[in-house]
Design a protein around this motif. Sequence first.
Motif, PDB file in Angstrom:
ATOM      1  N   PHE A   1      70.701 -14.438  32.059  1.00  0.00           N
ATOM      2  CA  PHE A   1      71.615 -15.247  31.263  1.00  0.00           C
ATOM      3  C   PHE A   1      71.605 -14.809  29.803  1.00  0.00           C
ATOM      4  N   LEU A   2      70.428 -14.618  29.229  1.00  0.00           N
ATOM      5  CA  LEU A   2      70.336 -14.256  27.814  1.00  0.00           C
ATOM      6  C   LEU A   2      70.834 -12.837  27.564  1.00  0.00           C
ATOM      7  N   ALA A   3      70.544 -11.909  28.489  1.00  0.00           N
ATOM      8  CA  ALA A   3      71.008 -10.529  28.317  1.00  0.00           C
ATOM      9  C   ALA A   3      72.533 -10.459  28.377  1.00  0.00           C
ATOM     10  N   LEU A   4      73.139 -11.141  29.327  1.00  0.00           N
ATOM     11  CA  LEU A   4      74.594 -11.118  29.442  1.00  0.00           C
ATOM     12  C   LEU A   4      75.255 -11.928  28.330  1.00  0.00           C
ATOM     13  N   THR A   5      74.553 -12.950  27.810  1.00  0.00           N
ATOM     14  CA  THR A   5      75.056 -13.653  26.634  1.00  0.00           C
ATOM     15  C   THR A   5      75.135 -12.707  25.446  1.00  0.00           C
ATOM     16  N   PHE A   6      74.135 -11.828  25.317  1.00  0.00           N
ATOM     17  CA  PHE A   6      74.146 -10.814  24.262  1.00  0.00           C
ATOM     18  C   PHE A   6      75.415  -9.967  24.330  1.00  0.00           C
ATOM     19  N   PHE A   7      75.762  -9.481  25.524  1.00  0.00           N
ATOM     20  CA  PHE A   7      76.945  -8.625  25.657  1.00  0.00           C
ATOM     21  C   PHE A   7      78.238  -9.409  25.427  1.00  0.00           C
ATOM     22  N   ALA A   8      78.273 -10.669  25.877  1.00  0.00           N
ATOM     23  CA  ALA A   8      79.460 -11.485  25.621  1.00  0.00           C
ATOM     24  C   ALA A   8      79.629 -11.743  24.134  1.00  0.00           C
ATOM     25  N   ALA A   9      78.506 -11.870  23.411  1.00  0.00           N
ATOM     26  CA  ALA A   9      78.557 -12.166  21.982  1.00  0.00           C
ATOM     27  C   ALA A   9      78.923 -10.948  21.147  1.00  0.00           C
ATOM     28  N   LEU A  10      78.825  -9.754  21.702  1.00  0.00           N
ATOM     29  CA  LEU A  10      79.218  -8.555  20.949  1.00  0.00           C
ATOM     30  C   LEU A  10      80.643  -8.678  20.425  1.00  0.00           C
ATOM     31  N   VAL A  11      81.515  -9.304  21.220  1.00  0.00           N
ATOM     32  CA  VAL A  11      82.924  -9.427  20.829  1.00  0.00           C
ATOM     33  C   VAL A  11      83.044 -10.267  19.555  1.00  0.00           C
TER      34      VAL A  11
ATOM     35  N   MET B   1      69.210 -18.834  22.942  1.00  0.00           N
ATOM     36  CA  MET B   1      70.575 -18.339  23.070  1.00  0.00           C
ATOM     37  C   MET B   1      71.129 -17.885  21.719  1.00  0.00           C
ATOM     38  N   THR B   2      70.834 -18.639  20.650  1.00  0.00           N
ATOM     39  CA  THR B   2      71.333 -18.239  19.334  1.00  0.00           C
ATOM     40  C   THR B   2      70.722 -16.911  18.893  1.00  0.00           C
ATOM     41  N   VAL B   3      69.460 -16.671  19.251  1.00  0.00           N
ATOM     42  CA  VAL B   3      68.843 -15.380  18.910  1.00  0.00           C
ATOM     43  C   VAL B   3      69.525 -14.251  19.672  1.00  0.00           C
TER      44      VAL B   3
ATOM     45  N   GLY C   1      83.010 -11.210   6.341  1.00  0.00           N
ATOM     46  CA  GLY C   1      82.490 -11.079   7.694  1.00  0.00           C
ATOM     47  C   GLY C   1      81.010 -10.739   7.708  1.00  0.00           C
ATOM     48  N   ALA C   2      80.588  -9.866   6.774  1.00  0.00           N
ATOM     49  CA  ALA C   2      79.171  -9.517   6.687  1.00  0.00           C
ATOM     50  C   ALA C   2      78.339 -10.732   6.296  1.00  0.00           C
ATOM     51  N   ALA C   3      78.843 -11.537   5.336  1.00  0.00           N
ATOM     52  CA  ALA C   3      78.131 -12.765   4.948  1.00  0.00           C
ATOM     53  C   ALA C   3      78.029 -13.725   6.120  1.00  0.00           C
ATOM     54  N   THR C   4      79.082 -13.776   6.942  1.00  0.00           N
ATOM     55  CA  THR C   4      79.067 -14.616   8.143  1.00  0.00           C
ATOM     56  C   THR C   4      77.923 -14.230   9.069  1.00  0.00           C
ATOM     57  N   GLN C   5      77.779 -12.938   9.320  1.00  0.00           N
ATOM     58  CA  GLN C   5      76.772 -12.494  10.276  1.00  0.00           C
ATOM     59  C   GLN C   5      75.364 -12.592   9.702  1.00  0.00           C
ATOM     60  N   VAL C   6      75.206 -12.307   8.404  1.00  0.00           N
ATOM     61  CA  VAL C   6      73.880 -12.425   7.792  1.00  0.00           C
ATOM     62  C   VAL C   6      73.405 -13.880   7.831  1.00  0.00           C
ATOM     63  N   GLY C   7      74.291 -14.807   7.451  1.00  0.00           N
ATOM     64  CA  GLY C   7      73.927 -16.214   7.489  1.00  0.00           C
ATOM     65  C   GLY C   7      73.611 -16.691   8.888  1.00  0.00           C
ATOM     66  N   SER C   8      74.430 -16.285   9.849  1.00  0.00           N
ATOM     67  CA  SER C   8      74.196 -16.684  11.240  1.00  0.00           C
ATOM     68  C   SER C   8      72.858 -16.166  11.752  1.00  0.00           C
ATOM     69  N   ALA C   9      72.547 -14.905  11.424  1.00  0.00           N
ATOM     70  CA  ALA C   9      71.290 -14.311  11.894  1.00  0.00           C
ATOM     71  C   ALA C   9      70.085 -15.007  11.284  1.00  0.00           C
ATOM     72  N   LEU C  10      70.129 -15.260   9.973  1.00  0.00           N
ATOM     73  CA  LEU C  10      68.994 -15.910   9.309  1.00  0.00           C
ATOM     74  C   LEU C  10      68.776 -17.332   9.847  1.00  0.00           C
ATOM     75  N   GLY C  11      69.876 -18.072  10.014  1.00  0.00           N
ATOM     76  CA  GLY C  11      69.755 -19.430  10.539  1.00  0.00           C
ATOM     77  C   GLY C  11      69.215 -19.456  11.952  1.00  0.00           C
ATOM     78  N   SER C  12      69.674 -18.529  12.788  1.00  0.00           N
ATOM     79  CA  SER C  12      69.232 -18.496  14.190  1.00  0.00           C
ATOM     80  C   SER C  12      67.756 -18.128  14.309  1.00  0.00           C
ATOM     81  N   LEU C  13      67.343 -17.085  13.581  1.00  0.00           N
ATOM     82  CA  LEU C  13      65.948 -16.659  13.663  1.00  0.00           C
ATOM     83  C   LEU C  13      65.007 -17.729  13.121  1.00  0.00           C
ATOM     84  N   ALA C  14      65.381 -18.351  12.004  1.00  0.00           N
ATOM     85  CA  ALA C  14      64.526 -19.383  11.413  1.00  0.00           C
ATOM     86  C   ALA C  14      64.326 -20.545  12.378  1.00  0.00           C
TER      87      ALA C  14
END
Length: 465
Positions: A163-173, A100-102, A430-443
């Motif tokens: 579930f994961l595909a629609l989670t992606f669209f909900a997370a766009l916001v 889900m985090t990915v 905001g960019a630092a927020t998303q970069v950190g979130s992405a790196l943590g989730s993928l790892a």
Amino acid sequence: MSAGKRGGDGSDGGAGVLVALHRTMSLVVDRLNEEKERSPCLGDRPNGNITMWGAQRRILLDVLMACWGLGTWLGVNGLYVQLPLLVERLPEGWALPSSMTVAIQLANVGLIAYAVLRRLFPRAPDAPYIYILLVIGTVALYLNSFLYTETAMIGGTERSFSFLALTFFAALVGCTSSVLFYPYLRHFRDVYLATYLVGEGLSGFIPSILALIQGIGGAPECVYSPDNSTVTAIYPPARFNSTVFLILLGCLSALSLVSFAFVDNCSAFLSERVKESEAAKEEEATTELESIFQLKWVSVLVLMAFLNALMNGALPSVQTYSCMPYGTNIYHLAVTLGSMANPAACLAGVWLRPVSSRVLAAMLTFVLLPLGYIFATAALSPTPPLYSDTTGRVLVVLSWVAVSGLVSYARMWVYGWARRGGAGGMRACGAATQVGSALGSLAFFFIVNYGNVFTQPDACPTLSS
């Protein structure tokens, strides 16, 4: 004569009181001016008067700002607090949060799309993009309420594709709000940032309340076949199912959309907007590129990336392994109370004077203790320390609440600090927020799913024939 003299003495005394009052108010204003740069809750009126929380503001606009902010992370937070039910019913099991985090971090493609659109249409206002995002988030929640159980075979493994595909669209916001919604707020007086942030906090608090009302159902009943070769785990129902829960989230998201429409179009709030020239000046007078690379800014942005790698990547991915051994109810309680700690920390940041950087450093040092305990319980799953003892249950819940609250407060502190950089500073944050979130989730997606570090036991052990 005497009467006139007495009158004159009274006037002199009144003048003295006024002078003393003036001096006192001058000292207060000077003090507020010193604090204004450090607190997002203080701002300037066009006439130079200082305003604070609860003073010289439109209450209706405050309510609408909070309702608008509610929709930012509503989909993500609402789905997280529903995980105690979903991990028992969807094929990924305890690994569902890492997948889900990915899916959520993939929604950062919205940032790229927004950047491209700004390049193609530099003069286009932000409002149309906000409308589109809120509509997408609302529709995704409604669709997910009916389709979340639909699965598909991917790479020979059954996956919760819908579930994961629609989670992606909900997370766009939420993912795009960091660099789109905050800059839009520059069109309004600074005091309304506070109520918007309260709304963001409510996006975790209200779903948590709904989840507490919903309940978890309890431990599964193990039903064995006559020869004991197979076993089926039957989970007791909650007070209402995930379909009803997601429909309620969809209604709240629709409320956010309607509230933003009023904020953006209601002429009654024109007096609360800043002049277009001032908003443009704030847009232009942002932190320049060379300023971003100063040690002070680099340190703050790295801190923001690390905090979000924890909150949006590492911690959600391991929470099932940390809490489930203590019982489904403990997992449910840790998720919901941890989500409530987020808005509570934001409210503390709104109503209380911001702490100094040294105090913040001490808080983050302290949080290492419960953070270490959380990772220890996850790594030692399914038999973490004191997993069959009440003390262990209390410790794990308190650890999750403490980490959620302190890290949430630290993130809000950084956002308040970054506001001094104008729209550019907020976008960098905001960019630092998303970069950190992405790196943590993928790892942690790869660690959880392919690292053989965490173990999920069978809900029902198989009996030998």
